[in-house]
Design a protein around this motif. Structure first.
Motif, PDB file in Angstrom:
ATOM      1  N   PRO A 194      12.976  -9.461 -10.805  1.00  7.45           N
ATOM      2  CA  PRO A 194      14.433  -9.413 -10.616  1.00  7.45           C
ATOM      3  C   PRO A 194      14.842  -9.368  -9.152  1.00  7.45           C
ATOM      4  O   PRO A 194      15.957  -9.770  -8.811  1.00  7.45           O
ATOM      5  N   LEU A 195      13.959  -8.857  -8.291  1.00  7.91           N
ATOM      6  CA  LEU A 195      14.246  -8.799  -6.865  1.00  7.91           C
ATOM      7  C   LEU A 195      13.686 -10.046  -6.179  1.00  7.91           C
ATOM      8  O   LEU A 195      12.567 -10.466  -6.460  1.00  7.91           O
ATOM      9  N   ARG A 196      14.470 -10.600  -5.258  1.00 11.07           N
ATOM     10  CA  ARG A 196      14.096 -11.832  -4.576  1.00 11.07           C
ATOM     11  C   ARG A 196      14.279 -11.667  -3.074  1.00 11.07           C
ATOM     12  O   ARG A 196      15.114 -10.872  -2.649  1.00 11.07           O
ATOM     13  N   PRO A 197      13.495 -12.411  -2.281  1.00 11.68           N
ATOM     14  CA  PRO A 197      12.464 -13.354  -2.686  1.00 11.68           C
ATOM     15  C   PRO A 197      11.148 -12.674  -3.036  1.00 11.68           C
ATOM     16  O   PRO A 197      10.788 -11.661  -2.453  1.00 11.68           O
ATOM     17  N   SER A 198      10.444 -13.269  -3.981  1.00 11.97           N
ATOM     18  CA  SER A 198       9.123 -12.819  -4.398  1.00 11.97           C
ATOM     19  C   SER A 198       8.243 -14.044  -4.592  1.00 11.97           C
ATOM     20  O   SER A 198       8.654 -14.992  -5.272  1.00 11.97           O
ATOM     21  N   TYR A 199       7.039 -14.017  -4.004  1.00 16.09           N
ATOM     22  CA  TYR A 199       6.161 -15.183  -3.990  1.00 16.09           C
ATOM     23  C   TYR A 199       4.832 -14.824  -4.642  1.00 16.09           C
ATOM     24  O   TYR A 199       4.055 -14.042  -4.092  1.00 16.09           O
ATOM     25  N   PHE A 200       4.548 -15.410  -5.801  1.00 17.55           N
ATOM     26  CA  PHE A 200       3.317 -15.125  -6.536  1.00 17.55           C
ATOM     27  C   PHE A 200       2.074 -15.451  -5.712  1.00 17.55           C
ATOM     28  O   PHE A 200       2.039 -16.446  -4.979  1.00 17.55           O
TER      29      PHE A 200
ATOM     30  N   ALA B  49       6.628 -10.108  -1.096  1.00 20.21           N
ATOM     31  CA  ALA B  49       8.049  -9.957  -1.382  1.00 20.21           C
ATOM     32  C   ALA B  49       8.779  -9.391  -0.166  1.00 20.21           C
ATOM     33  O   ALA B  49       8.245  -8.521   0.531  1.00 20.21           O
ATOM     34  N   ARG B  50       9.953  -9.905   0.072  1.00 21.79           N
ATOM     35  CA  ARG B  50      10.787  -9.354   1.138  1.00 21.79           C
ATOM     36  C   ARG B  50      11.568  -8.175   0.579  1.00 21.79           C
ATOM     37  O   ARG B  50      12.401  -8.328  -0.310  1.00 21.79           O
ATOM     38  N   ARG B  51      11.254  -6.987   1.093  1.00 24.20           N
ATOM     39  CA  ARG B  51      11.906  -5.768   0.657  1.00 24.20           C
ATOM     40  C   ARG B  51      12.331  -4.991   1.906  1.00 24.20           C
ATOM     41  O   ARG B  51      11.515  -4.757   2.808  1.00 24.20           O
ATOM     42  N   ASN B  52      13.585  -4.639   1.971  1.00 21.78           N
ATOM     43  CA  ASN B  52      14.134  -3.895   3.109  1.00 21.78           C
ATOM     44  C   ASN B  52      13.887  -4.622   4.435  1.00 21.78           C
ATOM     45  O   ASN B  52      13.584  -3.998   5.454  1.00 21.78           O
TER      46      ASN B  52
ATOM     47  N   GLN C  49       5.543  -1.264  -4.437  1.00 22.64           N
ATOM     48  CA  GLN C  49       5.411  -1.779  -3.075  1.00 22.64           C
ATOM     49  C   GLN C  49       4.252  -1.042  -2.422  1.00 22.64           C
ATOM     50  O   GLN C  49       4.304   0.156  -2.198  1.00 22.64           O
ATOM     51  N   LEU C  50       3.189  -1.769  -2.114  1.00 27.39           N
ATOM     52  CA  LEU C  50       1.943  -1.142  -1.678  1.00 27.39           C
ATOM     53  C   LEU C  50       1.847  -0.955  -0.171  1.00 27.39           C
ATOM     54  O   LEU C  50       0.994  -0.197   0.298  1.00 27.39           O
ATOM     55  N   THR C  51       2.638  -1.683   0.604  1.00 30.34           N
ATOM     56  CA  THR C  51       2.587  -1.586   2.064  1.00 30.34           C
ATOM     57  C   THR C  51       3.915  -1.083   2.597  1.00 30.34           C
ATOM     58  O   THR C  51       4.945  -1.174   1.931  1.00 30.34           O
ATOM     59  N   GLN C  52       3.874  -0.563   3.814  1.00 30.72           N
ATOM     60  CA  GLN C  52       5.063   0.026   4.424  1.00 30.72           C
ATOM     61  C   GLN C  52       5.147  -0.387   5.887  1.00 30.72           C
ATOM     62  O   GLN C  52       4.145  -0.774   6.493  1.00 30.72           O
ATOM     63  N   GLY C  53       6.339  -0.268   6.460  1.00 28.31           N
ATOM     64  CA  GLY C  53       6.509  -0.475   7.893  1.00 28.31           C
ATOM     65  C   GLY C  53       6.769  -1.918   8.263  1.00 28.31           C
ATOM     66  O   GLY C  53       6.788  -2.816   7.420  1.00 28.31           O
ATOM     67  N   PRO C  54       6.947  -2.181   9.569  1.00 27.45           N
ATOM     68  CA  PRO C  54       7.254  -3.531  10.037  1.00 27.45           C
ATOM     69  C   PRO C  54       6.042  -4.446   9.971  1.00 27.45           C
ATOM     70  O   PRO C  54       4.898  -4.000   9.861  1.00 27.45           O
TER      71      PRO C  54
END
Length: 278
Positions: free
Chosen positions: A109-115, A129-132, A149-154
């Motif tokens: 449901p959240l975009r963009p998401s790339y399989f 996926a682009r998140r925040n 979301q498994l990773t964090q930060g820039p």
């Protein structure tokens, strides 16, 4: 003029077989779990190439979804195809449908998401996926629930793929402030490990069925992102890290090995090379 050449590379001997050539742009070969055909994208559509017959592209019907990019892959049991439709920048959504064709069902449901990959048991998908405002590695159940979301930060992270034992996810990232390197982490995002450290721009690691190493795409140091139209290498890296070896050098990049591409017996992998333009 031949623009796209689909190549099958034998990992033990280095011998290569040209499986298909076309004047059109096709990308991102997946090898079916049965070993009998490949899946590629081209012209916004998804195609099947039978390796045991006439080797002609046959369209897999995705109905109204007609902007498919090079992020697609088959479930471990071979019955379901994950695709990514991206009609405009920032709109990429993951869908699933039967490998025989059918109405795609939206997953993310959240975009963009790339399989980018299925877990070995077929229960989860991993994707970029682009998140925040940043590109992260995520997973969700095959029905789209329970996004993690498994990773964090820039930084930019891309190309996640599961190891065959389901314990690790490999991916590429520049979050450390240098050119993209290969990393791996546990499937819950813990135990992050840097696996390459060189001047190349490294993308899209794919473990084979035996998990002994990964094959990945290495760009020259000056390259930004992962464009097509570059002189690149495919390299093999031991799964535990160490020195990588070059398997082949060719003209390619984007579309060459974006998604899982190993034969089910682990003896060969498929990739795309492209004609130089101009």
């Amino acid at each position: 003029m031949i623009q796209s050449t689909l190549v099958l590379h034998d990992i033990a001997t280095g011998c290569e077989e040209i499986a298909y050539e076309t004047g059109d742009l096709i990308e991102a070969p997946n090898w079916s779990p049965c070993g009998g055909f490949l899946v590629v994208n081209g012209g916004g559509l998804i195609w099947r190439l039978d390796l045991r017959g006439a080797r002609q592209l046959q369209q897999i019907d995705t109905f109204a979804i007609t902007h498919c990019n090079n992020d697609h892959g088959l479930s471990p049991d071979g019955t379901t195809l994950a695709i990514c439709d991206s009609p405009a920048r920032g709109t990429a959504c993951i869908y699933t449908l039967p490998i025989t064709g059918g109405v795609p069902r939206p997953v993310t449901p959240l975009r963009p998401s790339y399989f980018h990959g299925w877990s070995p048991d077929g229960a989860r998908l991993t994707y970029t996926a682009r998140r925040n405002g940043e590109f992260h590695i995520c997973t969700c159940r095959a029905d789209g629930t329970d996004e993690l979301q498994l990773t964090q930060g820039p930084g930019h992270r891309d190309g996640p793929d599961y190891t065959p034992d389901g314990r690790w996810i490999w991916f590429n990232s520049d979050h450390h402030g240098e050119t993209p390197d290969l990393w791996r982490m546990r499937v819950d995002g813990s135990d992050l490990q840097r696996m390459t450290q060189d001047t190349r721009v490294n993308w899209f690691p794919h473990p084979p069925p035996d998990g002994a190493h990964v094959v990945y795409l290495a760009y020259p140091p000056h390259v930004q992102g992962h464009p097509r139209g570059e002189d690149v290498e495919l390299r093999a890296l031991p799964a535990s890290g160490g020195a990588a070896r070059t398997l082949t050098a060719f003209h390619g990049g984007q579309g060459s090995i974006n998604v899982p591409n190993w034969s089910p017996d682990g003896t060969r992998f498929a990739y795309m090379r492209y004609a130089k333009q101009g």
